[in-house]
Design a protein around this motif. Structure first.
Motif, mmCIF file in Angstrom:
data_model
loop_
_atom_site.group_PDB
_atom_site.id
_atom_site.type_symbol
_atom_site.label_atom_id
_atom_site.label_comp_id
_atom_site.label_asym_id
_atom_site.label_seq_id
_atom_site.Cartn_x
_atom_site.Cartn_y
_atom_site.Cartn_z
ATOM 1 N N GLY A 63 0.841 -1.208 0.000
ATOM 2 C CA GLY A 63 0.000 0.000 0.000
ATOM 3 C C GLY A 63 0.866 1.244 0.000
ATOM 4 N N GLY A 64 1.863 1.268 0.889
ATOM 5 C CA GLY A 64 2.753 2.417 0.989
ATOM 6 C C GLY A 64 3.507 2.652 -0.305
ATOM 7 N N LEU A 65 3.973 1.587 -0.938
ATOM 8 C CA LEU A 65 4.772 1.731 -2.163
ATOM 9 C C LEU A 65 3.911 2.199 -3.340
ATOM 10 N N LEU A 79 2.238 6.695 -6.875
ATOM 11 C CA LEU A 79 1.150 7.545 -7.389
ATOM 12 C C LEU A 79 1.424 9.015 -7.123
ATOM 13 N N LEU A 80 1.905 9.314 -5.913
ATOM 14 C CA LEU A 80 2.111 10.713 -5.537
ATOM 15 C C LEU A 80 3.179 11.378 -6.398
ATOM 16 N N GLU A 94 6.031 6.743 5.697
ATOM 17 C CA GLU A 94 5.729 6.272 7.046
ATOM 18 C C GLU A 94 5.084 4.880 6.996
ATOM 19 N N LEU A 95 4.292 4.621 5.955
ATOM 20 C CA LEU A 95 3.693 3.288 5.802
ATOM 21 C C LEU A 95 4.802 2.264 5.577
ATOM 22 N N VAL A 96 5.712 2.598 4.666
ATOM 23 C CA VAL A 96 6.821 1.691 4.372
ATOM 24 C C VAL A 96 7.645 1.469 5.648
#
Lengths: 233, 443
Positions: free
Chosen positions: B158-160, B165-166, B197-199
């Motif tokens: 999800g983080g990647l 996308l960003l 932060e997710l990663v």
């Protein structure tokens, strides 16, 4: 707390924040044209923005507070140093910053491109951005005004300039006469010695000069007022 | 190391480490520019702007390579399978490193997009996108084929995806400077306070799981709460960059309130790390890796949490915005949150990749404490310079260069500290590249 509860915290936290953010982004687009005066966003301004990016100005200077912190913020640069001030610094950084401990690269930018940059800076300067940066806030006296105030307090030359009628013809910081040229940056074109000579005998420096020789000044007064004007750069 | 394809990670790590050294060397040159006068002839050919672009792009590149390497190391173990295509992983590594090298040489010749931190010009930035797509495809396919889903790999993927996308929002040319900055922060802020932060959360959870042997259920529960809070405060918290750009005034409220909450998830991460360490089920094999994991959590909290909070409220930010205060926060936060995270992963994975069970921690400790002390002090000296700048230039209205003159001493001290930091980095990188097994002393 179970793993399931933790999952719901994650889902609710993420989605609520994202929803708020996207709605406000939509609203920003609705309002930004007015706040940034987008109607004045001419082709020249856009060309100026491209030039600003091409020369990587933003990695030394901040604009709206973002970018490199190595050089002054450019948000209100036109208001701060004037159009001529901006032109001079871009065209001749090696002269403008000759005495400065920090230099600006000479990028040989053509005059037409400098005008585009000026249009861009002027446009950015009008963005309604909460009166930032504080040092250029209109609620304060401008840097130039402050400098004049400080000089009038301590410099005999400024006192001479004000009391001997120079301002009947010449303007400084926007006040004074308009018969002669404004003298805000006279020190850039003439040295202190040349100014002293000019005041004593204008035609000896500029044969076309209309200014009468200032014979009623004492030598000391002449010296002080020339020193004062010579420092206006 | 349990899977052959985890080996790819090693090259990602090695290249990342070399780039880390180069990044810090360029940083020293920047500090030199602040302290001493660089003659006009040098400024004309190698201005501060070019050096800064190199410094920041190397940072992004080495950290992304670290994350990607970390992902290639973690995903086989989480899914219990080999990476879908090791060849694609190699291709992607070569593409990214080549892009980085060409971009940096390009900067030297004035080939730039001219947007801070996003200087990589088209068409090179499309290669970055393609590299990211190959990476996501490879990782996604590995997970999809394995059909074994864990929360850790879900958050990681999800983080990647979010990260990739960003990046797209930084590609177009925006005519309006206000909108330009608005979306610039979608890349920069939502990267470091969202996707990264997710990663980080996922990688940290994996490392803690392996190091401490705490039940997966517990680790994953904490992970959900953490990333929930990270995204809740972080997404709307982007507003703290919209105070003075010409966006509507309600951002002062939204940005102020949400970013005041931003330290919470980081604090939770510290507590959670301590908690796992306390309730560990396994023996401590390499104590230094534990030091790094805990150090990362604490430094992350100081640099990103406390330092960020210190100047995030609009009333303060009005005076500190775009000053050396930002620089102080940027250095502490990036080092604490992401440099130390990467180093934790390196010290966790490299011994396993080299087949070393217990590594000799002498050099590692020397490097770690030198880096941490020097960076903490640099945070303080940048901070002092920043407070001086805020007060002299913004409050008193002193001219820019006059104010900078008063800050020069502190930038000079930063330069000296930077030399110590570089020394710490060189020791650490050398140790990681040429790691030695622990010598057992004869009694």
């Amino acid at each position: 707390m179970t793993k399931k509860a933790a999952f719901w915290i994650f889902l609710f936290g993420t989605l609520s924040s994202a929803a708020l953010f996207l709605v406000l982004t939509w609203d920003m687009h609705r309002q930004v044209d007015v706040l940034s005066r987008a109607d004045k966003l001419s082709d020249t301004v856009i060309a100026g923005k491209k030039s600003f990016e091409k020369h990587n100005c933003n990695d030394c200077h901040t604009i709206l507070g973002f970018g490199g912190y190595y050089a002054p913020d450019l948000t209100r640069v036109v208001q701060r140093v004037g159009e001529d001030g901006v032109r001079y610094r871009i065209k001749h950084p090696e002269l403008a910053f000759a005495a400065s401990v920090r230099k600006m690269p000479q990028q040989h930018i053509p005059a037409a491109e400098i005008e585009n940059l000026l249009a861009f800076f002027s446009w950015v300067g009008e963005i309604d951005n909460g009166d930032w940066p504080p040092q250029d806030s209109k609620k304060r006296l401008t840097r130039g005004e402050k400098r004049l105030v400080a000089m009038a307090g301590v410099s005999p030359g400024a006192a001479v300039f004000k009391s001997k009628g120079c301002m009947n013809c010449h303007a400084l910081g926007g006040s004074g006469g308009s018969f002669g040229p404004a003298l805000d940056t006279v020190g850039r074109t003439l040295s202190t010695e040349q100014i002293g000579q000019y005041i004593k005998e204008p035609k000896s420096v500029n044969p076309q000069a209309l200014m009468p020789p200032q014979t009623d000044l004492t030598d000391r007064e002449l010296e002080e007022v020339a020193k004062f004007l010579g420092n206006l750069k | 190391m349990e899977y052959r394809s985890q080996r790819i990670a090693h090259w990602y790590f090695r290249i990342a480490l070399v780039l880390f050294v180069l990044q810090v060397m360029m940083g020293l040159w920047l500090a030199y520019n602040y302290t001493f006068t660089v003659p006009q002839e040098i400024v004309d050919v190698f201005p501060f702007a070019t050096a800064r672009a190199i410094h920041t792009n190397l940072l992004v590149l080495w950290m992304l390579l670290g994350f990607m390497g970390g992902t290639y190391y973690i995903v086989p173990e989480e899914t219990g399978s080999e990476v879908y295509s090791p060849n694609l992983a190699w291709l992607q590594l070569i593409a990214l490193v080549a892009t980085g090298v060409i971009a940096i040489i390009g900067f030297l010749f004035g080939w730039t997009k001219g947007r801070p931190l996003l200087e990589i010009p088209p068409p090179l930035n499309y290669v970055v996108v393609i590299g990211a797509l190959i990476f996501l495809f490879n990782i996604g396919m590995t997970m999809f084929k394995a059909k074994r889903w864990t929360v850790i790999q879900g958050v990681l993927l999800g983080g990647l995806v979010f990260l990739a996308l960003l990046y797209l929002f930084g590609i177009p040319f925006y005519k309006n400077e206000v909108i330009d900055w608005y979306y610039w922060w979608w890349v920069i802020h939502l990267w470091v306070e969202g996707a990264w932060e997710l990663v980080t959360g996922a990688i940290m959870a994996f490392v803690l799981l392996k190091l401490t042997g705490v039940e997966r259920r517990v680790v994953e529960k904490w992970l959900y709460v953490e990333i929930g809070l990270f995204l809740f405060t972080g997404i709307a918290g982007t507003g703290h960059h919209y105070y003075w750009i010409g966006a509507p005034k309600y951002w002062l409220w939204i940005g102020g309130v949400f970013s005041a909450l931003e330290p919470l998830p980081i604090l939770l991460m510290v507590i959670d790390t301590m908690h796992h360490v306390k309730h560990r089920q396994t023996q401590i094999i390499n104590p230094h890796t534990w030091t790094l994991a805990v150090g990362c959590a604490i430094f992350h909290f100081i640099g990103a949490g406390i330092w960020g909070f210190a100047h995030t409220l609009p009333q303060i930010n009005y005076y500190t915005h775009g000053s050396q205060v930002t620089v102080s926060h940027g250095h502490l936060a990036f080092f604490g949150a992401y440099a130390l995270l990467n180093l934790t992963v390196f010290y966790f994975a490299i011994p396993k990749l080299k087949g070393i069970e217990v590594y000799q921690p002498t050099r590692a400790k020397l490097g770690f404490w030198t880096m941490c002390s020097a960076m903490m002090l640099m945070g303080l000296t940048f901070g002092i310079a920043g407070v001086l700048q805020s007060y002299l230039e913004r409050v008193l209205g002193m001219g820019y260069m006059t104010a900078q003159g008063h800050m020069r001493l502190w930038m000079g001290i930063t330069l000296v500290l930077g030399v110590f930091f570089l020394a710490g980095v060189v020791v650490t990188v050398f140790d990681l590249l040429f790691m030695k097994p622990a010598v057992r002393r004869a009694e």
